[in-house]
Design an enzyme around this catalytic site. Structure first.
Site, PDB file in Angstrom:
ATOM      1  N   LEU A 127       4.044  27.654   1.000  1.00  8.71           N
ATOM      2  CA  LEU A 127       4.428  27.106  -0.296  1.00  8.71           C
ATOM      3  C   LEU A 127       4.238  25.335  -0.455  1.00  8.71           C
ATOM      4  O   LEU A 127       5.186  25.208  -1.633  1.00  8.71           O
ATOM      5  CB  LEU A 127       5.828  26.938   0.429  1.00  8.71           C
ATOM      6  CG  LEU A 127       6.991  28.478   0.765  1.00  8.71           C
ATOM      7  CD1 LEU A 127       7.747  28.281   2.359  1.00  8.71           C
ATOM      8  CD2 LEU A 127       6.745  28.813  -0.453  1.00  8.71           C
ATOM      9  N   GLY A 179       2.285  19.480   3.260  1.00 10.86           N
ATOM     10  CA  GLY A 179       2.895  17.671   3.553  1.00 10.86           C
ATOM     11  C   GLY A 179       1.973  17.206   4.753  1.00 10.86           C
ATOM     12  O   GLY A 179       1.680  17.855   5.436  1.00 10.86           O
ATOM     13  N   PHE A 205       3.013  16.294   7.799  1.00 11.59           N
ATOM     14  CA  PHE A 205       2.941  17.442   9.102  1.00 11.59           C
ATOM     15  C   PHE A 205       2.123  18.833   8.975  1.00 11.59           C
ATOM     16  O   PHE A 205       1.582  19.152  10.405  1.00 11.59           O
ATOM     17  CB  PHE A 205       4.661  18.003   9.042  1.00 11.59           C
ATOM     18  CG  PHE A 205       5.159  18.408  10.336  1.00 11.59           C
ATOM     19  CD1 PHE A 205       4.523  19.827  10.342  1.00 11.59           C
ATOM     20  CD2 PHE A 205       5.283  17.952  11.446  1.00 11.59           C
ATOM     21  CE1 PHE A 205       4.665  20.320  11.458  1.00 11.59           C
ATOM     22  CE2 PHE A 205       5.754  18.855  12.732  1.00 11.59           C
ATOM     23  CZ  PHE A 205       5.488  20.509  12.720  1.00 11.59           C
ATOM     24  N   LYS A 246       6.832  26.212   9.055  1.00 12.73           N
ATOM     25  CA  LYS A 246       5.952  25.285   9.189  1.00 12.73           C
ATOM     26  C   LYS A 246       4.851  25.051  10.391  1.00 12.73           C
ATOM     27  O   LYS A 246       5.622  24.552  11.232  1.00 12.73           O
ATOM     28  CB  LYS A 246       7.193  24.069   8.608  1.00 12.73           C
ATOM     29  CG  LYS A 246       6.130  22.568   9.290  1.00 12.73           C
ATOM     30  CD  LYS A 246       8.299  21.480   8.648  1.00 12.73           C
ATOM     31  CE  LYS A 246       7.802  20.450   8.754  1.00 12.73           C
ATOM     32  NZ  LYS A 246       9.113  20.021   8.882  1.00 12.73           N
ATOM     33  N   ASP A 292      13.609   9.307   5.906  1.00  8.80           N
ATOM     34  CA  ASP A 292      12.389   9.424   4.870  1.00  8.80           C
ATOM     35  C   ASP A 292      13.559  10.374   3.959  1.00  8.80           C
ATOM     36  O   ASP A 292      12.778  11.756   3.382  1.00  8.80           O
ATOM     37  CB  ASP A 292      11.611  10.700   5.510  1.00  8.80           C
ATOM     38  CG  ASP A 292      10.943  11.107   4.106  1.00  8.80           C
ATOM     39  OD1 ASP A 292      10.906   9.782   4.284  1.00  8.80           O
ATOM     40  OD2 ASP A 292       9.605  12.092   4.500  1.00  8.80           O
TER      41      ASP A 292
END
Length: 817
Positions: A507, A510, A512, A529, A626
């Site tokens: 998807l 980032g 991370f 994630k 953030d």
């Protein structure tokens, strides 16, 4: 051709039919005289002089019970009864049900087979009978002196049932102590007194209470101040252009009454509903239909014991009440009529008898997760652990449930009331342990073999959203109890769910690491994630996100479903957001047109509610640090959900700010005090929120944030505001809101949030109040941060790689996913 003349004989026939119709269905006029009666078998009624109200016999719904009542003539009986005489003693024989004005001057409701009246005015008269019963156009049925109409012996307005009409009184007779209050029907087809009531404070103050069972207050109007009530949640009950409310108090009575300034074209009624809500309905001449003017409580979940004993309330469900395992409805007939006042009863009796157990079998406790309950209904117990709390309840045969959390041990004795099952993604709840008989235990075991298999996991029924298995320093404890921690899943099952982390399932990515779309066997879609091994700060952020999000639940926060920590991998599993992130639409030349003005307002309001929860209402005070469009995800209905808590920080207790030597975040959204001094606070998030508001309104990125050559969005918005041209900030591809001042209000709120000094910025409770109270005046904003040269000198210390040498701090630039 001329108008055709009506033949005399035809006119005579029509008059005869109309005369017969009125004779069959109504006795003469609005009055019942001595010795006369009103018969159910003849369908006789009394009509007020202006044909506004009607009094007669009725059967509610499909019930066979017969009642004497009053209703608005224009709307008929159905759902429109305003007064019931014999609500506690219904009649049963249509052919013999009769209302008479007796020779002694009393109204009596009889059945031919009974010598005792089913209802009576029960007055003691001296001397000859001179009374008559009259139904007025205000809906008041009075027993008065025939020779002196102002001499009233009895009136229905002094004996309200569930409806308060203009001119009627709600109060207390100081002499007898008897209250005049609204008491709900038992259900939609039973006028018998229900469990909910509205009445004046018996202790002497001039305020109203909503009560359950005439004992438990669950709402107060606040004190009357001659114009309105002091609580802001009932602004509709006030003297205005339609209503005139009055409070009367003297040595004999205290009561409220109200009138309508223009009764010829406007009607009103308050109804204490059997659901526990107090409503006011009005109608205007023309539409001829009732319209809800206001109601309270706004949510059924705020009604005390709405689902009765051991019933649990579920919002957004076709049947809001249900019984827990081991219980069944007290009356299925009542439940079919949405009457849960009887609550639920046990299927099997508890084994505990005089602190012993029958047949050696012990009661046990079933865990109910993510619920909300009223703490004052429980008793505190001095237990130092969950185990000791359980044992204390088990040894007490009166104890039906217990809970152990940060507040300590609480136990419930007797019926468990006002239990609400919170929805997934909403606010965070608690766990409660319900006592059940040993017989109920065999059907509650969960197959542990599938607990670590992501593909087979049933999140809807098994997910325990509160992560009680994390210790205070953030390390994941070993799994001692499946229900005690965030669900852990095997790497193999996560890999299968994402098709071996296929690039086609990716998807985005980032700071991370990459995010993949996954799918479970039951069809549920998830977002996976994975911590990037290249990320130097990843371990800390993983720990942060796991601890924080597992303990946070709100409909405007992305919900974490579980995690995986096998094969040196650190993976988080989230709910899948099909509409991606806000920046996907907001800055795209084509897709931005999909965000209409109403959707943009909805997104702003949702982000504000999510931040309010983080700053004030969550169990931990969280500063996100953030907040930006790429971290605002959108579900299938475009509801915004704040995501990515890797940079978030906890501040303790009432603390609202802290300092760091490691500045992380995204240029354009960081507050000036954080950029320059490493100082962050809840006001830092407010600044980021302000930037978001201005970006959502304008459809423009806050570009040139550290570049003097290009005006950033804050400076541009400020200059338009200063020059009274703020409407030019509006995204040109969508329509202006109606009225346009709504747009100006959101721009004003955005500019207030991005003011340079944190003390000048509002808090999130202030922001939410500004958004919800759209007519309240707003402060004038000061010049925003980063719009003048004095706070731009940091540019010289930031290079293209995002490194900063000033004050020995380091920037970590987090790109959008």
């Amino acid at each position: 051709m001329g108008a055709r003349k009506t033949k005399p004989w035809l006119l005579f026939v029509l008059l005869l039919i109309l005369s017969y119709y009125r004779t069959c269905f109504s006795i003469a006029g609005d009055t019942l005289s001595p010795g006369h009666s009103l018969s159910h078998s003849k369908s006789e009624t009394i009509l007020s002089k202006g044909d506004t109200f009607e009094l007669g016999f009725f059967k509610p719904g499909t019930s066979l019970k017969i009642y004497l009542g009053i209703w608005h003539k224009r709307f008929g009986q159905k759902d429109n009864i305003v007064w019931v005489a014999n609500r506690e003693n219904p009649l049963s024989h249509p052919s013999s049900s009769t209302l008479i004005l007796s020779e002694d001057g009393n109204l009596l409701l009889f059945q031919r087979s009974s010598k005792v009246p089913f209802w009576s005015t029960n007055l003691a008269f001296q001397g000859p009978n001179t009374t008559e019963a009259v139904l007025g156009d205000d809906g008041n049925f009075v027993l008065r002196d025939r020779s002196n109409a102002s001499c009233i012996f009895w009136e229905s307005f002094d004996h309200p049932t569930d409806t308060w009409l203009p001119g009627a009184k709600l109060g207390i007779d100081k002499v007898t102590g008897k209250p005049q209050q609204l008491i709900s029907w038992k259900n939609s087809q039973d006028p018998a007194p229900g469990v909910f009531s509205l009445g004046l404070d018996p202790n002497g103050s001039n305020q109203y209470f909503l009560e359950w069972n005439r004992s438990q207050i669950y709402w107060s109007s606040g004190l009357w101040n001659l114009t309105t009530f002091s609580f802001a949640n009932v602004p509709e009950i006030s003297r205005n252009s339609h209503f005139n409310y009055n409070f009367v108090s003297h040595e004999n009575v205290r009561y409220f009454t109200y009138s309508i300034l223009d009764p010829s074209s406007f009607r009103s009624k308050f109804v204490m509903k059997y659901t526990g809500e107090i409503t006011q309905n009005v109608w205007l001449a023309g539409p001829w239909e009732w319209t809800l003017y206001w109601h309270y409580p706004k949510k059924l979940s705020d009604i005390y014991a709405f689902c009765g004993a051991f019933g649990v309330y579920r919002e957004n469900s076709s049947s809001p009440c249900e019984c827990q395992k081991g219980f069944e409805p007290f009356s299925m007939e009542d439940v079919s009529l949405n009457d849960w006042s009887g609550g639920c009863v046990r299927k099997s009796p508890l084994q505990c008898e005089n602190n012993t157990y029958a047949n050696g079998k012990k009661d046990w406790f079933m865990k109910i997760s993510n619920v909300q309950y009223l703490p004052h209904c429980s008793k505190p117990y001095s237990a130092v652990s969950a185990r000791r709390c359980e044992q204390a309840c088990l040894k007490n045969c009166s104890c039906t449930a217990y809970a152990y959390n940060s507040s300590g041990c609480m136990i419930w004795e007797g019926a468990l009331l006002t239990l609400q099952q919170l929805s997934d993604g909403g606010e965070a709840g608690q766990n409660i342990y319900l006592r059940l008989a040993a017989h109920e235990h065999q059907n509650t075991k969960v197959e542990k073999s599938s607990s670590n298999n992501l593909l087979l996991f049933d999140f809807d029924s098994e997910l325990q959203a509160i992560n009680d298995g994390m210790n205070t320093n953030g390390n994941l404890k070993k799994r001692e109890n499946k229900d005690a921690e965030l669900p852990l899943f095997s790497y193999e099952s996560v890999s299968v769910a994402t098709n071996n982390f296929s690039p086609a399932k990716k998807l985005g990515e980032g700071g991370f690491g990459p995010v993949y779309k996954g799918k479970l066997l039951k069809g549920r879609e998830i977002a996976v994630k994975m911590l990037s091994k290249r990320s130097g700060q990843g371990i800390e952020e993983f720990r942060n996100e796991t601890i924080l999000i597992a303990k946070l639940q709100h409909k405007n926060l992305v919900r974490i479903l579980g995690c995986c920590i096998e094969r040196d991998e650190k993976i988080l599993i989230y709910e899948y957001m099909p509409n991606k992130s806000l920046d996907f639409y907001l800055f795209d030349p084509t897709k931005k047109q999909m965000l209409g003005w109403e959707t943009r307002i909805h997104i702003i309001e949702g982000i504000a509610q999510g931040l309010l929860y983080l700053h004030q209402y969550s169990r931990l005070r969280i500063i996100h640090r953030d907040l930006k469009p790429s971290n605002i995800l959108l579900d299938s209905e475009m509801n915004p959900k704040i995501s990515d808590f890797g940079m978030a920080r906890i501040v303790e207790g009432n603390e609202t700010q802290a300092n760091t030597n490691r500045i992380v975040g995204t240029y354009g959204y960081m507050a000036p005090e954080y950029v320059m001094d490493g100082s962050y606070s809840i006001k830092s998030d407010v600044f980021s929120f302000g930037v978001l508001v201005l970006e959502i309104v304008s459809g423009r990125k806050n570009i040139g944030f550290y570049n003097n050559e290009s005006p950033n969005l804050l400076r541009y918005a400020w200059e338009l505001w200063r020059d009274d041209q703020s409407l030019d900030l509006m995204e040109p591809t969508i329509r202006y809101p109606s009225p346009p001042y709504v747009l100006l209000r959101f721009i004003n709120i955005g500019l207030l949030c991005v003011q340079e000094s944190p003390t000048d910025r509002p808090t999130m409770p202030d922001v939410v109040s500004m958004i919800s109270n759209e007519h309240a005046p707003l402060p004038t904003p000061k010049q925003p941060a980063f719009t003048t040269g004095r706070n731009m000198d940091i540019n010289s210390s930031i290079d293209n790689a995002g490194n900063c040498s000033k004050n020995s701090v380091t920037f970590s630039t987090m790109e959008a996913r």
